[in-house]
Design an enzyme around this catalytic site. Structure first.
Site, mmCIF file in Angstrom:
data_model
loop_
_atom_site.group_PDB
_atom_site.id
_atom_site.type_symbol
_atom_site.label_atom_id
_atom_site.label_comp_id
_atom_site.label_asym_id
_atom_site.label_seq_id
_atom_site.Cartn_x
_atom_site.Cartn_y
_atom_site.Cartn_z
ATOM 1 N N LYS A 247 -3.744 -1.590 -15.421
ATOM 2 C CA LYS A 247 -4.051 -1.105 -13.817
ATOM 3 C C LYS A 247 -4.920 -0.147 -13.999
ATOM 4 O O LYS A 247 -4.953 0.722 -14.658
ATOM 5 C CB LYS A 247 -2.640 -0.538 -13.217
ATOM 6 N N ASP B 250 -6.222 -4.462 -5.370
ATOM 7 C CA ASP B 250 -4.898 -3.798 -5.301
ATOM 8 C C ASP B 250 -5.212 -2.929 -3.876
ATOM 9 O O ASP B 250 -6.251 -3.315 -3.096
ATOM 10 C CB ASP B 250 -4.259 -3.053 -6.242
HETATM 11 P P1 NDP Z 1 -4.139 -3.386 1.261
HETATM 12 O O1 NDP Z 1 -5.022 -2.112 0.850
HETATM 13 O O2 NDP Z 1 -4.974 -4.623 1.403
HETATM 14 O O3 NDP Z 1 -2.989 -2.870 2.244
HETATM 15 C C1 NDP Z 1 -2.195 -1.887 2.014
HETATM 16 C C2 NDP Z 1 -1.279 -1.805 3.323
HETATM 17 O O4 NDP Z 1 -0.161 -0.972 2.891
HETATM 18 C C3 NDP Z 1 -1.980 -1.269 4.399
HETATM 19 O O5 NDP Z 1 -1.687 -1.535 5.536
HETATM 20 C C4 NDP Z 1 -1.872 0.341 4.291
HETATM 21 O O6 NDP Z 1 -1.776 0.940 5.538
HETATM 22 C C5 NDP Z 1 -0.407 0.188 3.769
HETATM 23 N N1 NDP Z 1 -0.027 1.409 2.981
HETATM 24 C C6 NDP Z 1 -0.674 1.728 1.808
HETATM 25 N N2 NDP Z 1 -0.475 2.964 1.399
HETATM 26 C C7 NDP Z 1 0.704 3.403 1.920
HETATM 27 C C8 NDP Z 1 1.461 4.406 2.314
HETATM 28 N N3 NDP Z 1 1.344 5.278 1.202
HETATM 29 N N4 NDP Z 1 2.293 4.396 3.199
HETATM 30 C C9 NDP Z 1 2.619 3.626 4.052
HETATM 31 N N5 NDP Z 1 1.602 2.341 4.045
HETATM 32 C C10 NDP Z 1 0.665 2.395 3.254
HETATM 33 O O7 NDP Z 1 -3.339 -3.692 -0.144
HETATM 34 P P2 NDP Z 1 -2.528 -4.890 -0.611
HETATM 35 O O8 NDP Z 1 -1.928 -5.543 0.680
HETATM 36 O O9 NDP Z 1 -3.321 -5.469 -1.654
HETATM 37 O O10 NDP Z 1 -1.322 -4.310 -1.520
HETATM 38 C C11 NDP Z 1 -0.070 -3.879 -0.883
HETATM 39 C C12 NDP Z 1 1.050 -3.758 -1.953
HETATM 40 O O11 NDP Z 1 1.106 -4.858 -2.506
HETATM 41 C C13 NDP Z 1 0.690 -2.812 -3.160
HETATM 42 O O12 NDP Z 1 1.962 -2.262 -3.383
HETATM 43 C C14 NDP Z 1 0.293 -3.275 -4.211
HETATM 44 O O13 NDP Z 1 0.181 -2.778 -5.217
HETATM 45 C C15 NDP Z 1 0.906 -4.617 -4.160
HETATM 46 N N6 NDP Z 1 0.280 -5.789 -4.743
HETATM 47 C C16 NDP Z 1 -1.022 -6.406 -4.438
HETATM 48 C C17 NDP Z 1 -1.693 -7.459 -4.772
HETATM 49 C C18 NDP Z 1 -2.813 -8.042 -4.451
HETATM 50 O O14 NDP Z 1 -3.160 -9.069 -4.981
HETATM 51 N N7 NDP Z 1 -3.505 -7.478 -3.569
HETATM 52 C C19 NDP Z 1 -0.878 -8.499 -6.013
HETATM 53 C C20 NDP Z 1 0.667 -7.915 -5.994
HETATM 54 C C21 NDP Z 1 1.022 -6.489 -5.381
HETATM 55 P P3 NDP Z 1 -3.051 2.255 5.605
HETATM 56 O O15 NDP Z 1 -4.140 1.147 6.250
HETATM 57 O O16 NDP Z 1 -2.631 3.029 6.652
HETATM 58 O O17 NDP Z 1 -3.428 2.675 4.398
HETATM 59 O O1 2IT Z 2 -0.223 -5.816 -8.350
HETATM 60 C C1 2IT Z 2 -0.813 -6.851 -8.823
HETATM 61 O O2 2IT Z 2 -0.456 -7.753 -9.427
HETATM 62 C C2 2IT Z 2 -2.180 -6.855 -8.107
HETATM 63 N N1 2IT Z 2 -2.653 -5.899 -7.771
HETATM 64 C C3 2IT Z 2 -2.896 -8.262 -8.482
HETATM 65 C C4 2IT Z 2 -3.511 -7.936 -10.028
HETATM 66 C C5 2IT Z 2 -4.587 -9.138 -10.340
HETATM 67 O O3 2IT Z 2 -5.082 -8.988 -11.540
HETATM 68 O O4 2IT Z 2 -4.779 -10.224 -9.662
#
Ligand code: NDP
Ligand code: 2IT
Length: 451
Positions: A130, A170
């Site tokens: 990461k 992420d």
């Molecule tokens: P984005 O940046 O697209 O969206 C994040 C969302 O979560 C936003 O709505 C944001 O609100 C909110 N958020 C972030 N930090 C906080 C916080 N501290 N408190 C409250 N709300 C918060 O990220 P992703 O959708 O990609 O990721 C979301 C989750 O999914 C994370 O935990 C990530 O690690 C996990 N994940 C992502 C993957 C991917 O492929 N993208 C794969 C697997 C897991 P705001 O705009 O106010 O910050």
């Molecule tokens: O938490 C996760 O699994 C991700 N943010 C996606 C990682 C990836 O390599 O696609």
């Protein structure tokens, strides 16, 4: 847990905390895995002698670097960049990059540790890593984000490569940031390779990668619901977050017949008792991805909805909860509210969104509960499929990718059932996911010697 396993786990944790002081998120992630695998390790003492879990909990490499950049007014800013390469027993390091003000070493290490287990579950050949920075993209211009990405990559490029380490998105890193990171990587290396995933469709990105985490979450949740003869049809669903994972989780849940009544951001949540539909979903997509606006605007646009500032969605009555924002967003009180509101299934889209106290309440109430490393693995799995397409220089159709994603999520569910079924027939998805993932990583490490 028997006495021997208990003693091993206690000794392990006290040593880990002493070696990594103050890294609370990292401690939390390791402790959860330890509790699942300690009985197995105690039954296989060679794993103790060869310090297999101790090695997994000590990242193979951590790079921390200065990221200087200049804003649109000419002021210089310094951020801190990280890449934690946790484990390469199963393949090249693989995992996302997070840009968020809260990023620190503890968060990077917990995410890299989780990623190692998650990637093991995907059935694909990927190690765990990461990275990220404490850069806050909020309020930055596009040009500032580009300069930041270029500066970040100017150090990171030495440590990554298509057969070494393959970053992706992420929190705070989506298609646009991957584009800027890739552009700078290509310029520095003078080669066009699949060193990042989540790329644009025209230049090596896989179809369905943007959708994959949210869709995969719903495919996994469908399997969980199936164990109780249920489906998404007619169910009321709470989604938190409104970013990449939340958007596509909400879309798929809706298309599978559920009523999605909440979405959120770090300022608050919207509650729409009528539920999302395709038009409302398109509004959110445009609001968050094009205009980079706040979720409260939804309630101005749709009078059926209420905006609740400073709150999380978990006190709204529901059947299913899909936390898709960030770590530790379901605390003890939130879990109690979910129980009170009739929720019977929590499937995690975010990484480690539930605190240990919340998990105890959720599992104690007999709910279906899946940890993120199992149910959100569809994103990285589809990144793995993007790597394969890049290697063979082919582009699969959306149908082909979707079929593979469904198969992988179903295989992960099968692994959880195999390793997590309790004596009373219920499935402990935490135990199942951790044990299945650990056995595979540990086996590869034993094969490869003490490295
Ligand atoms: P984005 O940046 O697209 O969206 C994040 C969302 O979560 C936003 O709505 C944001 O609100 C909110 N958020 C972030 N930090 C906080 C916080 N501290 N408190 C409250 N709300 C918060 O990220 P992703 O959708 O990609 O990721 C979301 C989750 O999914 C994370 O935990 C990530 O690690 C996990 N994940 C992502 C993957 C991917 O492929 N993208 C794969 C697997 C897991 P705001 O705009 O106010 O910050
Ligand atoms: O938490 C996760 O699994 C991700 N943010 C996606 C990682 C990836 O390599 O696609």
């Amino acid at each position: 847990m028997n006495h021997f396993a208990q003693k091993y786990a206690e000794g392990f944790m006290s040593e880990l905390i002493a070696r990594n002081p103050g890294e609370t998120e990292f401690h939390q992630a390791v402790k959860e895995v330890l509790e699942s695998v300690a009985p197995y390790i105690a039954e296989n003492p060679h794993l103790i002698d060869l310090k297999v879990l101790e090695r997994i909990a000590e990242p193979e490499r951590i790079v921390i670097f200065r990221v200087p950049w200049t804003d649109d007014c000419g002021c210089v800013h310094i951020n801190r960049g990280f890449r934690v390469q946790c484990n390469s027993a199963l393949g090249p390091y693989k995992g996302g990059i997070r840009f968020h003000a809260s990023v620190n070493l503890s968060i990077m290490k917990f995410l890299a540790f989780e990623q190692t287990f998650k990637n093991s579950l995907t059935t694909l050949p990927m190690g765990g890593a990461k990275g990220g920075s404490d850069f806050n993209p909020r309020g930055k211009s596009d040009a500032e984000v580009m300069r930041f990405c270029q500066s970040f990559m100017t150090e990171l490029y030495r440590h990554i490569g298509q057969d070494t380490d393959v970053p992706a998105g992420d929190i705070g890193v989506g298609g646009q940031e991957i584009g800027y990171l890739f552009g700078q990587y290509k310029r520095l290396r003078n080669e066009f390779t699949g060193t990042l995933t989540g790329k644009g469709q025209a230049w090596g990105g896989s179809l369905l990668r943007p959708e994959a985490t949210g869709y995969g979450l719903c495919y996994f949740a469908e399997q969980m619901l199936g164990t109780r003869g249920k489906s998404f049809e007619g169910q009321t669903v709470l989604v938190s977050g409104s970013g990449n994972v939340a958007q596509y989780a909400a879309q798929k849940a809706m298309r599978l017949g559920a009523k999605v009544v909440t979405m959120s951001d770090s300022d608050g949540f919207i509650y729409d008792p009528d539920g999302l539909d395709e038009e409302k979903w398109a509004f959110i997509f445009e609001l968050k991805n094009i205009r980079r606006g706040r979720i409260k605007e939804y309630a101005t646009k749709y009078p059926s909805a209420t905006y609740l500032p400073g709150e999380r969605p978990w006190r709204i009555p529901c059947d299913i909860a899909l936390p898709c924002a960030t770590q530790n967003e379901i605390e003890k009180q939130d879990a109690e509210n979910l129980v009170k509101g009739g929720c019977y299934c929590v499937a995690e889209g975010a990484n480690m969104p539930s605190t240990p106290e919340a998990i105890d309440i959720i599992q104690g109430a007999g709910m279906l509960y899946s940890p993120g490393k199992a149910s959100n693995a569809g994103g990285v799995a589809t990144s793995g499929l993007e790597m394969t397409q890049n290697s063979i220089r082919q582009h699969w159709t959306a149908e082909e990718v979707d079929a593979q994603l469904r198969r992988i999520m179903s295989d992960i569910h099968t692994a959880c059932v195999k390793y997590g079924t309790l004596e009373d027939g219920r499935v402990d998805y935490v135990k199942g996911a951790n044990l299945a993932a650990f056995i595979k990583v540990a086996g590869a490490m034993l094969d490869q010697g003490i490295v």
